[in-house]
Design an enzyme around this catalytic site. Structure first.
Site, short mmCIF file in Angstrom:
data_model
loop_
_atom_site.label_atom_id
_atom_site.label_comp_id
_atom_site.label_asym_id
_atom_site.label_seq_id
_atom_site.Cartn_x
_atom_site.Cartn_y
_atom_site.Cartn_z
NE ARG A 1 -3.24 -0.33 2.95
CZ ARG A 1 -4.49 -0.74 2.83
NH1 ARG A 1 -5.38 0.05 2.27
NH2 ARG A 1 -4.86 -1.93 3.27
CB ILE A 2 3.74 2.29 2.11
CG1 ILE A 2 2.89 2.37 3.39
CG2 ILE A 2 4.80 3.39 2.10
CD1 ILE A 2 3.65 2.05 4.67
CG ASP B 1 5.49 -6.99 -5.07
OD1 ASP B 1 5.14 -8.19 -5.16
OD2 ASP B 1 5.06 -6.22 -4.19
CB ALA C 1 9.68 -1.51 5.36
NE ARG C 2 7.17 -3.33 11.37
CZ ARG C 2 6.34 -2.34 11.13
NH1 ARG C 2 6.79 -1.25 10.48
NH2 ARG C 2 5.07 -2.38 11.50
CG HIS D 1 8.94 3.51 13.51
ND1 HIS D 1 8.80 2.20 13.89
CD2 HIS D 1 8.15 3.66 12.42
CE1 HIS D 1 7.97 1.57 13.08
NE2 HIS D 1 7.57 2.44 12.18
CG ASP E 1 11.31 6.44 10.22
OD1 ASP E 1 11.69 7.32 11.01
OD2 ASP E 1 10.14 6.01 10.19
CD GLU F 1 11.43 0.45 15.51
OE1 GLU F 1 10.84 1.47 15.15
OE2 GLU F 1 11.65 -0.50 14.73
#
Length: 342
Positions: free
Chosen positions: A172-173, A192, A252-253, A300, A276, A281
């Protein structure tokens, strides 16, 4: 807007401490109480150890209205919520609190992921454009020189005209980033595995293998979900393939990038990064990421914050209104979605 009637669904708010105060403006409290039978000031922070007041509200709740920090909905908790039929999540991913027990009991789920995707995509667009202009590099250099210097020669080749941007993940992003990039004179590549040639053409991007994307992009931006299959998908080989001076952006992660392989590339100055998210984290206090001049490290912040939280509240209340009027959710979360999304 629905008026208060006995037919309104019972709703319990459930999220981490301090979230509700940031998520809701006064207008949201007003709208919620018009849509549902609820105490809009009662927020369940821990459904596993509820107060008597929360336990009573949970027993009557038809809908849980959740956000960040919501308690995982285990079978034991669901046993205490016999009337529960739906969860409306005023944030993005539901993986932290929606369990298999929810699906087994036929609970429907909606998320405000679309609302949360917008600020992430906007942040990504800004950092792509700034990365190609070498803004971070020139700002550090200017600070160090404290005067005039040969910045035009140092930035020779910078700029956004006909540069190549690689998008990893048509999430979506990722799709929103692609949309935001359209007005600019940029070549956009996409990796993708779920997007075929026809869909890529409709998106206006060139589908390529991951290694090719890394090798030919001036900026690589990561938008894939955190899954076992995507852990360290950007590793030593992909980083080595990136051109000298290229920028890696991760909103993202952190686990999607092998940081042990990334740090040497950054420390050498060969690559730049906008991070980010990291793994862990919050980087350890001695992490070189804090001090490297070619790294923009943020805690983040790309997702919804400040006034942007109200957009998520608006979307979640829209979904609650649909539920209250007997309509299906506009943006439902399905069990199958969670194998391919964040």
């Amino acid at each position: 807007m629905h008026h208060a009637t006995d037919n309104r669904p019972g709703v319990l708010l459930a999220m981490g401490p301090g979230i509700m105060e940031r998520l809701f403006a006064e207008r949201h409290h007003t709208r919620l109480t018009a849509l549902a039978r609820t105490d809009s000031r009662l927020v369940a922070h821990d459904l596993a150890r509820p107060t008597a007041e929360v336990a009573a509200a949970l027993a009557e709740a038809e809908v849980l209205f959740t956000c960040w920090g919501a308690t995982p909905l285990t079978a034991r908790i669901l046993d205490s919520a016999p009337r529960l039929r739906a969860v409306v999540h005023a944030a993005g991913s539901v993986k932290h609190h929606i369990t298999e027990a929810c699906w087994e009991r036929g609970i429907t789920v909606a998320s405000a992921a679309a609302a949360n995707a917008l600020p992430v995509a906007e942040y990504t667009l800004a950092t792509i454009l700034l990365a190609n202009k070498r803004v971070l590099q020139s700002a550090y250099r200017y600070r160090a020189m404290r005067g005039d210097h040969d910045w035009r020669d140092e930035l020779d080749g910078a700029g956004n005209y006909r540069r190549t941007v690689g998008i990893i993940g048509a999430s979506r992003i990722g799709r929103r980033v692609i949309e935001l990039l359209r007005p600019f004179d940029l070549r956009v590549l996409l990796y993708d595995p779920y997007v075929d040639t026809a869909e890529a053409a409709a998106l206006g991007v060139e589908p390529v293998p991951l290694d090719d994307l890394c090798a030919h992009s001036d900026v690589v931006s990561v938008h894939a979900p955190q899954l076992p299959a995507t852990r360290h998908m950007i590793g030593a080989c992909q980083l080595a393939a990136m051109p000298d001076g290229a920028t890696l952006i991760n909103t993202a992660r952190g686990s999607l990038i092998d940081e042990e392989a990334l740090v040497p590339e950054l420390a050498s100055g060969r690559l730049h990064a906008v991070l980010d998210v990291t793994d862990p984290e919050t980087p350890y206090p001695d992490s070189p990421l804090y001090d490297l001049p070619n790294v923009l490290l943020t805690p983040h912040v790309a997702g919804s914050l400040g006034g942007e939280l109200h957009r998520m509240a608006d979307q979640a209340l829209d979904e609650l209104e649909r539920y209250a009027s007997g309509q299906e959710f506009a943006d439902p979360v399905l069990p199958s979605d969670l194998t391919r999304s964040a």
